[in-house]
Motif scaffolding. Structure first.
Motif, PDB file in Angstrom:
ATOM      1  N   LYS A 183       0.833  -1.201   0.000  1.00  0.00           N
ATOM      2  CA  LYS A 183       0.000   0.000   0.000  1.00  0.00           C
ATOM      3  C   LYS A 183       0.871   1.256   0.000  1.00  0.00           C
ATOM      4  O   LYS A 183       1.879   1.317   0.695  1.00  0.00           O
ATOM      5  CB  LYS A 183      -0.927   0.012   1.228  1.00  0.00           C
ATOM      6  N   ARG A 184       0.455   2.200  -0.790  1.00  0.00           N
ATOM      7  CA  ARG A 184       1.116   3.500  -0.864  1.00  0.00           C
ATOM      8  C   ARG A 184       0.025   4.572  -0.934  1.00  0.00           C
ATOM      9  O   ARG A 184      -1.165   4.273  -1.015  1.00  0.00           O
ATOM     10  CB  ARG A 184       2.001   3.576  -2.113  1.00  0.00           C
ATOM     11  N   ASP A 185       0.454   5.811  -0.956  1.00  0.00           N
ATOM     12  CA  ASP A 185      -0.484   6.901  -1.177  1.00  0.00           C
ATOM     13  C   ASP A 185      -1.179   6.679  -2.522  1.00  0.00           C
ATOM     14  O   ASP A 185      -0.535   6.358  -3.526  1.00  0.00           O
ATOM     15  CB  ASP A 185       0.288   8.228  -1.192  1.00  0.00           C
ATOM     16  N   ASN A 186      -2.485   6.829  -2.549  1.00  0.00           N
ATOM     17  CA  ASN A 186      -3.243   6.601  -3.779  1.00  0.00           C
ATOM     18  C   ASN A 186      -2.757   7.457  -4.943  1.00  0.00           C
ATOM     19  O   ASN A 186      -2.902   7.076  -6.115  1.00  0.00           O
ATOM     20  CB  ASN A 186      -4.735   6.834  -3.543  1.00  0.00           C
ATOM     21  N   LYS A 187      -2.171   8.626  -4.632  1.00  0.00           N
ATOM     22  CA  LYS A 187      -1.656   9.494  -5.690  1.00  0.00           C
ATOM     23  C   LYS A 187      -0.564   8.789  -6.497  1.00  0.00           C
ATOM     24  O   LYS A 187      -0.449   8.977  -7.714  1.00  0.00           O
ATOM     25  CB  LYS A 187      -1.108  10.791  -5.086  1.00  0.00           C
ATOM     26  N   VAL A 188       0.244   7.967  -5.805  1.00  0.00           N
ATOM     27  CA  VAL A 188       1.306   7.234  -6.495  1.00  0.00           C
ATOM     28  C   VAL A 188       0.699   6.185  -7.420  1.00  0.00           C
ATOM     29  O   VAL A 188       1.132   6.002  -8.561  1.00  0.00           O
ATOM     30  CB  VAL A 188       2.271   6.580  -5.483  1.00  0.00           C
ATOM     31  N   PHE A 189      -0.319   5.477  -6.926  1.00  0.00           N
ATOM     32  CA  PHE A 189      -0.996   4.470  -7.754  1.00  0.00           C
ATOM     33  C   PHE A 189      -1.592   5.113  -9.008  1.00  0.00           C
ATOM     34  O   PHE A 189      -1.471   4.567 -10.105  1.00  0.00           O
ATOM     35  CB  PHE A 189      -2.100   3.776  -6.953  1.00  0.00           C
ATOM     36  N   ILE A 190      -2.233   6.245  -8.852  1.00  0.00           N
ATOM     37  CA  ILE A 190      -2.848   6.925  -9.988  1.00  0.00           C
ATOM     38  C   ILE A 190      -1.792   7.405 -10.974  1.00  0.00           C
ATOM     39  O   ILE A 190      -1.960   7.293 -12.197  1.00  0.00           O
ATOM     40  CB  ILE A 190      -3.714   8.121  -9.512  1.00  0.00           C
ATOM     41  N   GLU A 191      -0.673   7.919 -10.445  1.00  0.00           N
ATOM     42  CA  GLU A 191       0.420   8.379 -11.309  1.00  0.00           C
ATOM     43  C   GLU A 191       0.971   7.225 -12.143  1.00  0.00           C
ATOM     44  O   GLU A 191       1.197   7.375 -13.359  1.00  0.00           O
ATOM     45  CB  GLU A 191       1.544   8.999 -10.467  1.00  0.00           C
ATOM     46  N   VAL A 192       1.186   6.073 -11.504  1.00  0.00           N
ATOM     47  CA  VAL A 192       1.734   4.916 -12.216  1.00  0.00           C
ATOM     48  C   VAL A 192       0.703   4.350 -13.184  1.00  0.00           C
ATOM     49  O   VAL A 192       1.035   3.941 -14.303  1.00  0.00           O
ATOM     50  CB  VAL A 192       2.214   3.846 -11.216  1.00  0.00           C
TER      51      VAL A 192
END
Length: 354
Positions: A286-295
């Motif tokens: 799990k990471r900050d959702n912003k990182v998931f969206i960026e990737v």
């Protein structure tokens, strides 16, 4: 000696030291971003070798090598020989496969002025078994490395090979026509980014967030669960700019390759809730959702480039079916991340906490 003379000598000494330090820094800087000649082209190299697989398995190890000449083609009909030392490597493939995974060492004086200049150590990936699909399996693993080049700057460079391996069997010579590829040494990857290779383990949550999620998305894309960034299983770690970066390798157990000998991996004793390697399972943390969206956006933006890259190797597949399976498998991944519901269910909600 007067004070003026002392001061003059001190100034000269300071100047020489500064010049020396500047020269050293300049030499270090030259390594950053540099790719050796061997890995600066995508042209397939034709090579020839003569050895017996059983002998390499039995007679070589981490410290014992076998000397031989590696022939490589540099023109339409011109061949050169390069003295190399080889040994067996790997664990699972070494036990399972007919063709031995190889580690090459090349002396600096031998690679000077050749295509191999600057490469003292190389990994040579070969097919596993003597089955008909061996070369297509190998090509799909090679393509996994090429796909990761489009994902992260922290990747291994590779070079595709057409290999003629002559193997003595009693009084007869068995000639194998196989594909393979070279992988650059991890130290070369580190030098290219001005970093160093980490030997110790680092918890995934202490690794670079963006690079970690990129790696996890990639592993999900190719359907690979046979890795661990925590324990450096089929992963190397680089320390660059005070941050830890994972660098994946060894993808033959992935769903993309779907080899005849593939099995669902149980890394770290975990029993995974999948029964086939072609079933995808997100293994990232799990990471900050912003990182998931960026990737996610990065992968979607690179979809065309990835499919074009695979298509550029279409003629290297020995069967059209293998090429179709390869492209279909990657397209299925993009179907997941393009759909909000599937993306949430199969990636965001599956991200690990431990």
């Amino acid at each position: 000696m007067g004070n003026n003379q002392i001061n003059s000598k001190l100034l000269i000494l300071y100047f020489l030291c500064t010049l020396s330090c500047f020269s050293q820094e300049k030499n270090v800087d030259k390594k950053i971003g540099k790719v050796s000649k061997l890995f600066s082209s995508d042209t397939v190299i034709h090579i020839k070798m003569n050895y017996v697989n059983k002998a390499v398995k039995k007679s070589t190890n981490d410290s014992t090598y076998l000397d031989l000449d590696l022939g490589y083609q540099i023109g339409n009909n011109e061949w050169k020989n390069l003295p190399v030392s080889i040994r067996s490597r790997g664990n699972n493939r070494l036990k399972t496969c007919y063709f031995v995974p190889i580690k090459l060492k090349i002396k600096k004086e031998d690679n000077k002025g050749t295509l191999f200049k600057g490469n003292k150590e190389l990994k040579l990936v070969l097919p596993c078994l003597t089955e008909n699909a061996r070369n297509d399996y190998l090509l799909k693993e090679f393509l996994a490395y090429k796909l990761y080049e489009l994902v992260s700057p922290y990747h291994f460079k590779t070079r595709l090979l057409n290999i003629t391996l002559s193997e003595a069997r009693g009084k007869k010579i068995k000639v194998h026509k196989i594909k393979g590829f070279f992988i650059e040494d991890i130290k070369k990857v580190a030098n290219r980014h001005g970093g160093k290779v980490l030997k110790r383990n680092v918890h995934p949550m202490q690794q670079d967030a963006l690079c970690s999620v990129q790696n996890a998305f990639f592993q999900f894309m190719i359907g690979n669960t046979d890795f661990s960034t925590a324990y450096q299983h089929n992963e190397k770690l680089l320390f660059v700019n005070n941050t830890t970066m994972p660098v994946p390798y060894d993808f033959d157990m992935s769903g993309l390759c779907n080899t005849s000998y593939s099995v669902v991996s149980q890394v770290g004793g975990d029993v995974l809730p999948i029964t086939e390697v072609t079933q995808r399972m997100y293994r990232g943390f799990k990471r900050d959702n912003k990182v998931f969206i960026e990737v996610r956006d990065q992968f979607l933006e690179n979809k065309s480039k990835m499919l074009e890259m695979i298509a550029s190797y279409k003629d290297h597949f020995e069967t059209p079916k293998a090429y179709i399976q390869c492209t279909s498998y990657i397209n299925e991944f993009f179907d997941v991340i393009a759909d909000d519901s599937k993306f949430n269910n199969e990636i965001l909600n599956r991200a690990r906490t431990k």
